[in-house]
Write a protein that holds these residues in place. Structure first.
Motif, PDB file in Angstrom:
ATOM      1  N   LEU A 308      -8.997-102.186  56.547  1.00 12.15           N
ATOM      2  CA  LEU A 308      -9.601-100.993  55.794  1.00 12.15           C
ATOM      3  C   LEU A 308     -10.599-100.155  56.366  1.00 12.15           C
ATOM      4  N   THR A 309     -11.218-100.536  57.284  1.00 13.09           N
ATOM      5  CA  THR A 309     -12.317 -99.379  58.259  1.00 13.09           C
ATOM      6  C   THR A 309     -11.331 -98.619  58.851  1.00 13.09           C
ATOM      7  N   GLU A 310     -10.587 -99.190  59.698  1.00 12.72           N
ATOM      8  CA  GLU A 310      -9.586 -98.242  60.432  1.00 12.72           C
ATOM      9  C   GLU A 310      -8.957 -97.207  59.773  1.00 12.72           C
ATOM     10  N   VAL A 311      -8.180 -97.755  58.713  1.00 11.95           N
ATOM     11  CA  VAL A 311      -7.402 -96.756  57.942  1.00 11.95           C
ATOM     12  C   VAL A 311      -8.230 -95.613  57.128  1.00 11.95           C
ATOM     13  N   ALA A 312      -9.474 -96.278  56.657  1.00 10.96           N
ATOM     14  CA  ALA A 312     -10.080 -95.279  56.055  1.00 10.96           C
ATOM     15  C   ALA A 312     -10.720 -93.916  56.935  1.00 10.96           C
ATOM     16  N   LEU A 353     -18.269 -91.352  62.423  1.00  6.69           N
ATOM     17  CA  LEU A 353     -18.875 -92.066  63.763  1.00  6.69           C
ATOM     18  C   LEU A 353     -19.265 -93.625  63.259  1.00  6.69           C
ATOM     19  N   THR A 354     -19.891 -93.459  62.173  1.00  8.37           N
ATOM     20  CA  THR A 354     -20.260 -94.957  61.792  1.00  8.37           C
ATOM     21  C   THR A 354     -18.846 -95.679  61.421  1.00  8.37           C
ATOM     22  N   ALA A 355     -18.024 -95.335  60.698  1.00  8.38           N
ATOM     23  CA  ALA A 355     -16.905 -95.804  60.538  1.00  8.38           C
ATOM     24  C   ALA A 355     -16.209 -96.236  61.762  1.00  8.38           C
ATOM     25  N   ARG A 356     -15.905 -95.405  62.590  1.00  8.89           N
ATOM     26  CA  ARG A 356     -15.209 -95.589  64.189  1.00  8.89           C
ATOM     27  C   ARG A 356     -15.793 -96.734  64.723  1.00  8.89           C
ATOM     28  N   ALA A 357     -17.176 -96.502  64.726  1.00  8.02           N
ATOM     29  CA  ALA A 357     -17.878 -97.583  65.658  1.00  8.02           C
ATOM     30  C   ALA A 357     -17.952 -98.921  64.950  1.00  8.02           C
ATOM     31  N   TYR A 358     -18.021 -98.974  63.602  1.00  6.29           N
ATOM     32  CA  TYR A 358     -17.953-100.315  62.877  1.00  6.29           C
ATOM     33  C   TYR A 358     -16.356-100.877  63.067  1.00  6.29           C
ATOM     34  N   ALA A 359     -15.469-100.198  63.154  1.00  4.48           N
ATOM     35  CA  ALA A 359     -13.857-100.506  63.383  1.00  4.48           C
ATOM     36  C   ALA A 359     -13.881-101.148  65.040  1.00  4.48           C
ATOM     37  N   GLU A 360     -14.293-100.041  65.927  1.00  2.01           N
ATOM     38  CA  GLU A 360     -14.057-100.542  67.276  1.00  2.01           C
ATOM     39  C   GLU A 360     -14.941-101.995  67.665  1.00  2.01           C
ATOM     40  N   ILE A 403     -18.756-107.823  59.371  1.00  2.00           N
ATOM     41  CA  ILE A 403     -17.494-107.068  59.320  1.00  2.00           C
ATOM     42  C   ILE A 403     -17.387-106.466  57.904  1.00  2.00           C
ATOM     43  N   THR A 404     -17.388-107.357  57.015  1.00  2.00           N
ATOM     44  CA  THR A 404     -17.024-107.114  55.445  1.00  2.00           C
ATOM     45  C   THR A 404     -18.064-105.875  55.167  1.00  2.00           C
ATOM     46  N   ASP A 405     -19.418-106.397  55.330  1.00  2.00           N
ATOM     47  CA  ASP A 405     -20.464-105.497  54.847  1.00  2.00           C
ATOM     48  C   ASP A 405     -20.263-103.990  55.442  1.00  2.00           C
ATOM     49  N   ASN A 406     -20.110-104.040  56.656  1.00  2.00           N
ATOM     50  CA  ASN A 406     -19.841-102.901  57.466  1.00  2.00           C
ATOM     51  C   ASN A 406     -18.374-102.037  56.942  1.00  2.00           C
ATOM     52  N   GLY A 407     -17.417-102.873  56.310  1.00  2.46           N
ATOM     53  CA  GLY A 407     -16.223-102.367  55.893  1.00  2.46           C
ATOM     54  C   GLY A 407     -16.600-101.464  54.627  1.00  2.46           C
ATOM     55  N   VAL A 433     -12.178 -98.453  49.036  1.00  3.65           N
ATOM     56  CA  VAL A 433     -13.379 -98.714  48.661  1.00  3.65           C
ATOM     57  C   VAL A 433     -13.335 -99.974  47.535  1.00  3.65           C
ATOM     58  N   ARG A 434     -12.588 -99.668  46.595  1.00  3.98           N
ATOM     59  CA  ARG A 434     -12.231-100.858  45.897  1.00  3.98           C
ATOM     60  C   ARG A 434     -11.893-102.177  46.330  1.00  3.98           C
ATOM     61  N   ASP A 435     -10.768-101.932  47.348  1.00  4.12           N
ATOM     62  CA  ASP A 435     -10.242-103.250  47.836  1.00  4.12           C
ATOM     63  C   ASP A 435     -11.298-103.650  49.017  1.00  4.12           C
ATOM     64  N   ALA A 436     -12.153-103.081  49.688  1.00  3.18           N
ATOM     65  CA  ALA A 436     -13.197-103.438  50.356  1.00  3.18           C
ATOM     66  C   ALA A 436     -14.309-104.424  49.776  1.00  3.18           C
ATOM     67  N   ARG A 437     -14.490-104.071  48.273  1.00  2.40           N
ATOM     68  CA  ARG A 437     -15.525-104.780  47.716  1.00  2.40           C
ATOM     69  C   ARG A 437     -15.325-106.163  47.631  1.00  2.40           C
ATOM     70  N   ILE A 438     -14.094-106.541  47.557  1.00  5.73           N
ATOM     71  CA  ILE A 438     -13.967-107.870  47.355  1.00  5.73           C
ATOM     72  C   ILE A 438     -14.179-108.820  48.536  1.00  5.73           C
ATOM     73  N   ASN A 439     -14.247-108.134  49.619  1.00 12.46           N
ATOM     74  CA  ASN A 439     -14.123-108.866  50.752  1.00 12.46           C
ATOM     75  C   ASN A 439     -15.400-109.379  51.111  1.00 12.46           C
ATOM     76  N   MET A 440     -16.594-108.947  50.308  1.00 17.26           N
ATOM     77  CA  MET A 440     -17.853-109.419  50.659  1.00 17.26           C
ATOM     78  C   MET A 440     -18.002-110.501  49.948  1.00 17.26           C
ATOM     79  N   ILE A 441     -17.101-110.727  48.794  1.00 20.73           N
ATOM     80  CA  ILE A 441     -17.551-111.756  47.924  1.00 20.73           C
ATOM     81  C   ILE A 441     -16.622-113.066  47.973  1.00 20.73           C
TER      82      ILE A 441
END
Length: 596
Positions: A308-312, A353-360, A403-407, A433-441
Motif C-alpha cells: 500500500l505504501t508503494e502504490v500510494a 519522500l517519507t512514503a518513498r523512504a518507508y517503501a524502500e 512497516i504497518t505503522d509507517n504504511g 488509507v482505510r485499507d492500511a489501518r487494519i494492518n496495524m490491528i
C-alpha cells in the motif's frame, strides 16, 4: 483513477545488488540452481498479473463489497474476483514456494514475498483470499499427519482450495487463553467442534470448491489458559477417502463484518455447529502449530502495508507533478503555466519522500528477513539454520509493526498530497488509507508486537538476539567508517546502535523492579529498533549508490537522495522516542482510574 507500475527495478536492486540472493541460494542445495534470470522472469510475469489482472478490480471491488446470502450462508465476492483467482491458479502462482512433493515449484520464499508485495499493491482485499492459504499450508506441512498432508496439501498448493485460520472469538482477541470453542472426541478419531469465531478473513466465498479452516478449540479435559488449546483442520466440505468432496460440514458464515476498509474481502463471523475436524499436532499443543501460520501471517501483513505504501506513493507523485497550485516561494518554477506543480513545494516533497523512504526501507528489511527465513527452513548447516531462526524471530514483530505503522503514515501523507481530491473515492487514495489501518490491528496488534519484541525477543534472552544483530551493524560501521563519503550514514547508525544498547539495559533494569515498565516502553522501543534496522539497510544501500553515482543511471542518484532524506528527516525521530521510553511507567499510572 489510480495507477500501478510494479517496482521491478528496485526489487532487482535489493535482491541482486544489495543482498546477492543468488550467492546466498548457492549454499542451499534446493535453491542452488535458481539464477538471476529466473528470479527476474518470475517477478516480471508476476508484476504483469498484479497490475493487469488484479489491480483493475481494486477500486470497483471496494465499492461493491461482498454479499452474504443468509439462507444458504454463501458469500459472493465482488465482480471479477473469482475470474482473477482462476487466472491466478492457472498461472501456477499458488505453488511458487511450495514443496514439490505436493505439487509446488520449490522456489525460495524470497521470490514469493516479492510477488506478494506486488499483489498487495494491486489489491490487498483480493490478495487476502489466497494469502492465508500459504499459512495453512505451512502449518499443515510442519505439524500435519501424513494423511492430513495427503488430503489437503496438494489442493492448497494448486490453489484449488484456500485456507483460513480461525482464532478470534467475540470475547477474546489476542488473549487466546480465553477461547471457549469446544472439541468433542468421536469414536472414529475425529472431533465435533462447536463455537463461534469472528474476524475470519476469507472465511467464506465461492472462488474455490472447498475451504480448509484451521480452528483453535478446547478438548473436554483441557487445562485452563493457553496451555489447553488444540488445533484442528475443519474443511468446509468433508473429504472422502478417495479425495472427492462429501457432505457440507456445519461450519458456515453467520454474518459479514461491516468494516472501515478491505471491503472486498469477506471478513466473516463463522459458526461451528458440531463441525467435524481432525487434530493437528498434539492435544493441548495447538498454539505451537498455529504459530507457524501466525508468524507467516505477520510477515504477510508487513507486505500488505509495504504494498500500500508503494502504490500510494506512485499515485501521489503522479498527482503532484500534474496538479498546479500556487507559486514556489522562491519564484515561479513553471512560468509558462498558470501556477507551479505542487511537487515544487517543500512540504509536498517531504510527504512524498517519507512514503518513498518507508517503501524502500521496508522492501530491503523484508527481503533481508525472508532470505533468513529461507536459510532457517532449508540451509544444510544446523548452526546457520539456528542463527537465521533467531534473526527471523527478532525481526518478525518489527516487520509487522514498524512497516504497518509507517504504511499508515505514508498513505495518510499521500492522501494529503491530493488535498480535497484525496478524500474522494474515485481517486483511490482514501481507500489505501482505510485499507492500511487494519494492518496495524490484526495478526496481533502493534502493541502486542512491541511487547513480543521487547519482552520475549530481547529481555527474555538477555539481549542475545539483539546483540547478534548489533554485531553485524557494528562490523559494517567499522568497515565503512574509514570512508569519508560514508560518514553521513555510518556515524548516526553507530550512534543509534549505542543508544539502543543503553536503552535496552535501562528498560531491562526497570523491568526487574516492575514488569509493567516493559509495557510502558515497548511501543516506543520497537519504533527505535525499527529505525535502527532501516538505518542499517539505508546505509548499505547508500554504499552501493555511492559506488555507482557516476554511472549515469539516475536510479542510483535517486537512491542516494532517498537515503540522505531518511537520515536527515526521519531517523531523528528516535531522539524523542528514546526520551519517551525513558519517561517510563510513572506518567501512565499517576492518574487514578476513577479520573479517566
Amino acid at each position: 483513477m489510480p495507477q500501478y507500475n510494479p517496482p521491478l527495478r528496485d526489487m532487482q536492486f535489493v535482491l541482486h545488488e544489495l543482498f546477492d540472493v543468488v550467492s546466498e541460494f548457492k549454499d542451499i542445495p534446493e535453491f542452488a540452481e535458481v539464477d538471476a534470470d529466473t528470479i527476474n522472469a518470475v517477478l516480471e510475469e508476476g508484476g504483469k498479473f498484479a497490475s493487469q489482472v488484479v489491480f483493475p478490480l481494486n477500486i470497483t471491488g471496494d465499492a461493491e463489497g461482498c454479499a452474504l446470502d443468509k439462507t444458504t450462508h454463501e458469500v459472493t465476492p465482488p465482480k471479477g474476483f473469482k475470474e482473477a483467482y482462476a487466472q491466478y491458479v492457472e498461472g501456477g502462482w499458488p505453488a511458487l514456494s511450495c514443496d514439490p512433493e505436493f505439487g509446488g515449484q520449490g522456489l525460495p520464499h524470497t521470490i514469493n514475498q516479492s510477488f506478494y508485495e506486488m499483489l498487495n499493491s494491486a489489491n490487498q482485499a483480493w490478495t487476502m483470499y489466497p494469502g492465508l492459504s500459504h499459512g495453512a499450508y505451512e502449518a499443515l506441512h510442519a505439524h500435519g499427519t501424513d494423511e492430513q498432508k495427503k488430503t489437503y496439501l496438494p489442493k492448497l498448493v494448486s490453489g484449488e482450495w484456500t485456507g483460513t485460520m480461525c482464532l478470534t472469538e467475540p470475547h477474546c482477541g489476542t488473549d487466546l487463553g480465553l477461547l471457549r470453542t469446544k472439541a468433542e472426541p468421536q469414536a472414529d478419531g475425529t472431533y465435533k467442534i462447536t463455537g463461534q469465531k469472528i474476524f475470519i478473513s476469507a472465511g467464506e466465498h465461492n472462488m474455490v470448491e472447498n475451504i480448509v479452516h484451521l480452528v483453535l478449540a478446547r478438548l473436554p479435559d483441557a487445562p485452563v489458559g493457553s496451555k489447553g488449546i488444540s488445533l484442528f483442520v475443519v474443511p468446509k466440505f468433508k473429504v472422502n477417502a478417495d479425495g472427492s468432496l462429501g457432505e457440507r460440514n456445519p461450519i458456515y458464515c453467520g454474518g459479514l463484518e461491516h468494516k472501515m476498509g478491505i471491503h472486498a474481502n469477506a471478513t466473516c463471523q463463522m459458526i461451528l455447529d458440531g463441525a467435524v475436524g481432525t487434530l493437528v499436532g498434539q492435544p493441548n499443543k495447538g498454539l505451537q502449530a498455529m504459530f507457524v501460520m501466525m508468524n507467516a501471517a505477520r510477515l504477510g501483513v508487513g507486505m500488505q502495508s509495504l504494498g500500500l505504501t508503494e502504490v500510494a506513493y506512485q499515485n501521489a507523485v503522479a498527482y503532484a507533478k500534474d496538479r498546479l497550485q500556487m507559486r514556489a516561494l522562491s519564484g515561479p518554477k513553471a512560468p509558462e503555466k498558470a501556477a507551479d506543480p505542487i511537487i515544487v513545494h517543500p512540504d509536498v516533497r517531504k510527504m512524498l519522500l517519507t512514503a518513498r523512504a518507508y517503501a524502500e526501507g521496508a522492501r530491503a528489511l523484508a527481503t533481508y528477513t525472508v532470505i533468513q527465513l529461507d536459510k532457517e527452513l532449508k540451509h544444510p548447516d544446523p548452526e546457520v539454520r539456528a542463527e537465521a531462526a533467531d534473526e527471523v524471530a527478532l525481526l518478525t514483530p518489527i516487520i509487522k509493526a514498524f512497516i504497518t505503522d509507517n504504511g499508515w503514515i505514508a498513505t495518510s501523507h499521500c492522501m494529503q498530497v491530493y488535498g480535497g481530491h484525496g478524500f474522494i473515492h474515485e481517486w483511490g487514495m482514501e481507500q489505501y488509507v482505510r485499507d492500511a489501518r487494519i494492518n496495524m490491528i490484526y495478526e496481533g496488534t502493534n502493541t502486542v508486537q512491541s511487547l513480543d519484541l521487547l519482552g520475549r525477543k530481547v529481555l527474555a534472552d538477555n539481549g542475545k538476539k539483539l546483540k547478534k544483530l548489533g554485531k553485524k551493524i557494528a562490523e559494517f560501521v567499522e568497515d565503512q567508517g574509514v570512508y569519508e563519503e560514508m560518514q553521513e550514514f555510518v556515524n548516526p547508525l553507530a550512534d543509534l546502535g549505542d543508544k539502543v544498547t543503553k536503552l535496552t539495559m535501562e528498560v531491562g533494569m526497570k523491568a526487574m523492579g516492575n514488569a509493567d515498565e516493559v509495557g510502558a516502553a515497548a511501543v516506543d522501543y520497537l519504533r527505535v529498533v525499527g529505525h535502527l534496522t532501516f538505518a542499517y539497510m539505508f546505509a548499505r544501500m547508500a554504499k552501493i549508490a555511492l559506488a555507482k553515482k557516476d554511472s549515469g543511471d539516475p536510479f542510483y542518484t535517486a537512491k542516494l537522495a532517498t537515503a540522505r532524506f531518511y537520515f536527515a528527516k526521519l531517523l531523528p525521530e528516535t531522539a524523542s522516542l528514546i526520551r519517551t521510553c525513558r519517561a517510563g511507567l510513572a506518567p501512565l499510572t499517576a492518574m487514578d482510574e476513577a479520573l479517566f
